[in-house]
Motif scaffolding. Structure first.
Motif, PDB file in Angstrom:
ATOM      1  N   LYS A   1      46.536 -33.548 111.728  1.00 11.69           N
ATOM      2  CA  LYS A   1      45.914 -32.690 112.736  1.00 11.69           C
ATOM      3  C   LYS A   1      44.400 -32.598 112.532  1.00 11.69           C
ATOM      4  CE  LYS A   1      47.134 -28.446 110.212  1.00 11.69           C
ATOM      5  NZ  LYS A   1      47.990 -27.227 110.267  1.00 11.69           N
ATOM      6  N   PRO A   2      43.662 -32.311 113.604  1.00 17.59           N
ATOM      7  CA  PRO A   2      42.187 -32.279 113.516  1.00 17.59           C
ATOM      8  C   PRO A   2      41.663 -31.355 112.420  1.00 17.59           C
ATOM      9  CG  PRO A   2      42.884 -32.217 115.807  1.00 17.59           C
ATOM     10  CD  PRO A   2      44.131 -32.109 114.993  1.00 17.59           C
ATOM     11  N   GLU A   3      42.359 -30.245 112.157  1.00 19.34           N
ATOM     12  CA  GLU A   3      41.898 -29.299 111.138  1.00 19.34           C
ATOM     13  C   GLU A   3      41.900 -29.890 109.732  1.00 19.34           C
ATOM     14  OE1 GLU A   3      44.282 -26.809 114.163  1.00 19.34           O
ATOM     15  OE2 GLU A   3      44.135 -28.882 113.464  1.00 19.34           O
ATOM     16  N   ASN A   4      42.547 -31.036 109.562  1.00 25.70           N
ATOM     17  CA  ASN A   4      42.624 -31.642 108.231  1.00 25.70           C
ATOM     18  C   ASN A   4      41.405 -32.518 107.915  1.00 25.70           C
ATOM     19  OD1 ASN A   4      44.262 -32.028 105.789  1.00 25.70           O
ATOM     20  ND2 ASN A   4      44.358 -34.171 106.430  1.00 25.70           N
ATOM     21  N   LYS A   5      40.559 -32.761 108.915  1.00 28.04           N
ATOM     22  CA  LYS A   5      39.395 -33.605 108.661  1.00 28.04           C
ATOM     23  C   LYS A   5      38.501 -32.997 107.584  1.00 28.04           C
ATOM     24  CE  LYS A   5      38.947 -36.132 112.994  1.00 28.04           C
ATOM     25  NZ  LYS A   5      38.099 -36.435 114.167  1.00 28.04           N
ATOM     26  N   GLY A   6      38.098 -33.848 106.668  1.00 31.92           N
ATOM     27  CA  GLY A   6      37.175 -33.409 105.623  1.00 31.92           C
ATOM     28  C   GLY A   6      37.828 -32.762 104.417  1.00 31.92           C
ATOM     29  N   LYS A   7      39.141 -32.607 104.432  1.00 37.62           N
ATOM     30  CA  LYS A   7      39.814 -32.004 103.280  1.00 37.62           C
ATOM     31  C   LYS A   7      39.802 -32.990 102.109  1.00 37.62           C
ATOM     32  CE  LYS A   7      41.194 -28.006 105.009  1.00 37.62           C
ATOM     33  NZ  LYS A   7      40.296 -27.954 106.167  1.00 37.62           N
ATOM     34  N   LYS A   8      39.496 -32.466 100.924  1.00 38.35           N
ATOM     35  CA  LYS A   8      39.415 -33.317  99.737  1.00 38.35           C
ATOM     36  C   LYS A   8      40.418 -32.936  98.648  1.00 38.35           C
ATOM     37  CE  LYS A   8      34.536 -34.481 100.383  1.00 38.35           C
ATOM     38  NZ  LYS A   8      33.165 -34.414  99.804  1.00 38.35           N
TER      39      LYS A   8
ATOM     40  N   LYS B   1      37.109 -24.493  93.882  1.00 37.12           N
ATOM     41  CA  LYS B   1      35.914 -24.075  94.620  1.00 37.12           C
ATOM     42  C   LYS B   1      34.629 -24.312  93.833  1.00 37.12           C
ATOM     43  CE  LYS B   1      38.286 -20.591  97.408  1.00 37.12           C
ATOM     44  NZ  LYS B   1      38.560 -19.142  97.613  1.00 37.12           N
ATOM     45  N   GLU B   2      34.742 -24.503  92.542  1.00 34.45           N
ATOM     46  CA  GLU B   2      33.572 -24.836  91.738  1.00 34.45           C
ATOM     47  C   GLU B   2      33.138 -26.287  91.950  1.00 34.45           C
ATOM     48  OE1 GLU B   2      34.476 -23.955  87.693  1.00 34.45           O
ATOM     49  OE2 GLU B   2      34.811 -21.806  88.054  1.00 34.45           O
ATOM     50  N   HIS B   3      34.025 -27.094  92.554  1.00 37.60           N
ATOM     51  CA  HIS B   3      33.733 -28.516  92.756  1.00 37.60           C
ATOM     52  C   HIS B   3      33.712 -28.918  94.230  1.00 37.60           C
ATOM     53  CE1 HIS B   3      35.192 -28.227  88.607  1.00 37.60           C
ATOM     54  NE2 HIS B   3      34.494 -29.327  88.359  1.00 37.60           N
ATOM     55  N   PHE B   4      34.357 -28.104  95.093  1.00 33.72           N
ATOM     56  CA  PHE B   4      34.452 -28.439  96.510  1.00 33.72           C
ATOM     57  C   PHE B   4      34.087 -27.228  97.356  1.00 33.72           C
ATOM     58  CE2 PHE B   4      37.773 -30.833  94.220  1.00 33.72           C
ATOM     59  CZ  PHE B   4      37.354 -32.132  94.491  1.00 33.72           C
ATOM     60  N   LYS B   5      33.608 -27.494  98.562  1.00 28.26           N
ATOM     61  CA  LYS B   5      33.368 -26.422  99.513  1.00 28.26           C
ATOM     62  C   LYS B   5      34.711 -25.834  99.944  1.00 28.26           C
ATOM     63  CE  LYS B   5      29.284 -28.778 101.374  1.00 28.26           C
ATOM     64  NZ  LYS B   5      28.726 -29.453 102.566  1.00 28.26           N
ATOM     65  N   GLU B   6      34.680 -24.593 100.387  1.00 30.71           N
ATOM     66  CA  GLU B   6      35.922 -23.918 100.744  1.00 30.71           C
ATOM     67  C   GLU B   6      36.652 -24.638 101.872  1.00 30.71           C
ATOM     68  OE1 GLU B   6      37.612 -19.398 101.547  1.00 30.71           O
ATOM     69  OE2 GLU B   6      35.522 -19.741 100.986  1.00 30.71           O
ATOM     70  N   ASP B   7      35.909 -25.189 102.850  1.00 27.63           N
ATOM     71  CA  ASP B   7      36.566 -25.875 103.970  1.00 27.63           C
ATOM     72  C   ASP B   7      37.012 -27.291 103.602  1.00 27.63           C
ATOM     73  OD1 ASP B   7      34.136 -27.174 103.861  1.00 27.63           O
ATOM     74  OD2 ASP B   7      33.524 -26.689 105.913  1.00 27.63           O
ATOM     75  N   GLU B   8      36.744 -27.709 102.366  1.00 27.34           N
ATOM     76  CA  GLU B   8      37.239 -29.003 101.880  1.00 27.34           C
ATOM     77  C   GLU B   8      38.561 -28.857 101.133  1.00 27.34           C
ATOM     78  OE1 GLU B   8      33.087 -31.484 101.134  1.00 27.34           O
ATOM     79  OE2 GLU B   8      33.911 -30.269  99.493  1.00 27.34           O
ATOM     80  N   ILE B   9      39.049 -27.620 101.017  1.00 25.94           N
ATOM     81  CA  ILE B   9      40.288 -27.352 100.284  1.00 25.94           C
ATOM     82  C   ILE B   9      41.367 -26.932 101.274  1.00 25.94           C
ATOM     83  CG2 ILE B   9      41.384 -25.968  98.482  1.00 25.94           C
ATOM     84  CD1 ILE B   9      38.561 -25.550  97.295  1.00 25.94           C
ATOM     85  N   GLY B  10      42.486 -27.627 101.264  1.00 22.10           N
ATOM     86  CA  GLY B  10      43.615 -27.302 102.128  1.00 22.10           C
ATOM     87  C   GLY B  10      44.807 -26.856 101.309  1.00 22.10           C
TER      88      GLY B  10
END
Length: 550
Positions: A62-69, A92-101
């Motif tokens: 789904k589109p909301e998954n784009k950029g998740k690491k 969160k110390e290594h990734f932005k909050e919106d990069e975490i799913g």
């Protein structure tokens, strides 16, 4: 379901399936683009709404998954253990909050702290070593846990060699396939995915349908939080599963085997593919195997994040590239399944049982366990046990033996167990001595054996919070096809959330009517099954919960 759509989607065969292509397109960014979905629609002669509707359903398309690491496990075992906030904070110390799913259960329930990064799963103390993990290029990241058989080791028996292991299959090819099927029926092996339907009957139904194209599907979408028995078999005993699919193909006259592996088990995909390659090199799959006239080949389909795909008709829709909505039955998959062809869907553990049955005869399996629940069963124990891990027990083994002897008892005080996944019953510890590991015992006591995964609910975990968690899971994972489940699970979540966080009192009659509507009106066991653990909690923990009702 549209028969025409199934036919269109089957034109390019499983090797070039729409669903697989969507998964490939999603890899670079986390989701296929609208332009790519439009091109797929044109290639498969379907509408753009069909491709977008499918892709937007899955967690990892789904589109909301784009950029998740990175993804944090939010399965019930990890939630009850209370470990995941620490994992999230570390990420969160290594990734932005919106990069975490999130992912729902990585099968690391034996040690929790589970998360996924760069195609690999991690758990235990791995979150403390994120710098090395992020820079790691390891091909696999397998965990270790206790594996033990309390009696005869069948599903947990050590693998020998391909030549030795597949000799019973080669011998079976020299027999009438009807004779081989009779051995399976004699064994009375029942589906280990939860339903408990006799495997032999399902195979016979498919065999009796005349069609030149038939499919055997291994349902390896083990989505029940707390369960990791299928993952164990896929990663450590893949040939047991493949053997079972070959035998199933032989007795039903099917020539195609599909292993549908959940996205949350990335290690399993490579391991099973390597096992398939080994079979090809040995001439045990392909055309006219050992000059028997029987041809069979395998294809792995990697799922994209959806619990409902554990339901066999939703799984079939998924492989076709449709939204994984549950189909109305009849017709049953054995009559009209994948691409409208006769199809048998069996769970991983069910298929793995066939090696022993074909090697030793149906009666040998039937003599193990109880009269109606024959054979052995794998049981998953979570991190609250002193000896967490996977145990193979004979059907009919007292639950107290599993808990106290095999599992070594609890590390800390526990008030209840959820056995059999999110649709399984909530068993208070006072009932442990009343249950045995078999379908009939659990049903008689008002519970469900299901996958036989055991998740502990500690005394510190509020039961209303557990109810809220179950409704949240059920609402999020509903396929949405029938309104009792689509709306009922969401209303249940809203009611429990308001009661838990804003002091709202739930009307008892309204709540009871909601559960009854879910039970009686839902199209499948997802909506129909979620009331069972809720009712168990209301019954056995009335004193704790009465403050939330009026």
């Amino acid at each position: 379901m549209s028969d025409n759509l199934s036919e269109l989607l089957g034109r390019k065969k499983v090797d070039q399936s729409l669903f697989n292509k969507m998964g490939e397109l999603a890899k670079p960014t986390g989701a296929p683009s609208d332009e790519e979905l439009a091109k797929l629609a044109d290639a498969f002669l379907i509408g753009k709404a069909n491709t977008y509707g499918t892709a937007s359903f899955y967690d990892f398309l789904k589109p909301e998954n784009k950029g998740k690491k990175a993804y944090v496990c939010n399965g019930t075992a990890c939630v009850c253990a209370g470990t995941q906030n620490t994992v999230s904070n570390s990420l969160k110390e290594h990734f932005k909050e919106d990069e975490i799913g999130h992912m729902t259960c990585l099968g690391r329930c034996h040690e929790n702290n589970a998360f996924h990064y760069n195609g690999k799963n991690y758990s235990g103390d791995a979150f403390q070593n994120l710098d090395n993990i992020i820079n790691s290029q390891n091909e696999l990241n397998q965990d270790s846990y206790n594996v033990k058989a309390s009696g005869k080791a069948i599903l947990t028996q050590s693998f020998t060699t391909i030549a030795d292991f597949y000799k019973p299959f080669i011998d079976a090819l020299q027999k009438d396939s009807a004779t081989v099927l009779e051995e399976i029926k004699t064994s009375n092996v029942r589906g280990r995915g939860g339903a408990g339907f006799p495997m032999g009957l399902k195979l016979e139904f498919c065999r009796n349908v005349e069609n030149t194209t038939k499919f055997i599907i291994c349902n390896a979408d083990e989505g029940d939080p707390g369960a990791f028995s299928d993952r164990y078999l896929l990663e450590h005993r893949p040939h047991s599963v493949l053997f079972g699919m070959l035998i199933s193909g032989y007795v039903t006259h099917a020539n195609y085997g599909i292993v549908y592996i959940r996205a949350e088990y990335p290690e399993a995909v490579k391991i099973v593919q390597d096992a398939i390659d080994d079979l090809r090199n040995e001439g045990l799959i392909g055309d006219n195997i050992y000059d028997s006239g029987f041809s069979f080949d395998f294809k792995i389909i990697q799922a994209q994040g959806s619990y409902i795909c554990g339901e066999e008709t939703a799984l079939i829709n998924s492989i076709e590239g449709q939204r994984p909505e549950v189909r109305v039955r009849p017709p049953y998959p054995a009559q009209k399944g994948l691409f409208n062809k006769p199809t048998v869907v069996n769970n991983v553990e069910t298929l793995a049982a066939l090696h022993y049955i074909i090697s030793n005869g149906g009666n040998a399996w039937k003599q193990i366990g109880t009269e109606r629940s024959s054979g052995t069963k794998l049981v998953s124990l979570d991190s609250f046990f002193n000896k967490p891990g996977l145990y193979e027990v004979e059907m009919g083994t007292p639950l107290s033996v599993v808990i106290n002897e095999l599992g070594g008892g609890f590390k800390s005080e526990v008030k209840a167990l959820q056995i059999g996944g999110p649709l399984g019953g909530v068993v208070p510890v006072s009932k442990i001595n009343d249950l045995t590991i078999d379908f009939e015992s659990f049903s008689k006591e008002g519970f469900l054996l299901g996958h036989a995964s055991i998740i502990c609910i500690p005394v510190s975990f509020p039961m209303m919070k557990f109810i809220e968690h179950l409704f949240d899971f059920a609402a999020y994972e509903s396929c949405g096809k029938c309104f009792p489940c689509r709306l009922g699970t969401k209303r249940g979540h809203e009611l429990s959330t308001r009661a838990l966080h804003s002091g709202h009192k739930i009307d008892q009659k309204l709540f009871s009517d909601l559960l009854t509507t879910l039970e009686q009106g839902s199209l499948c066991a997802h909506g129909g099954g979620i009331p069972l653990p809720i009712r168990n909690a209301l019954h056995y923990f009335e004193d704790e919960l009465k403050m939330y009702f009026n």
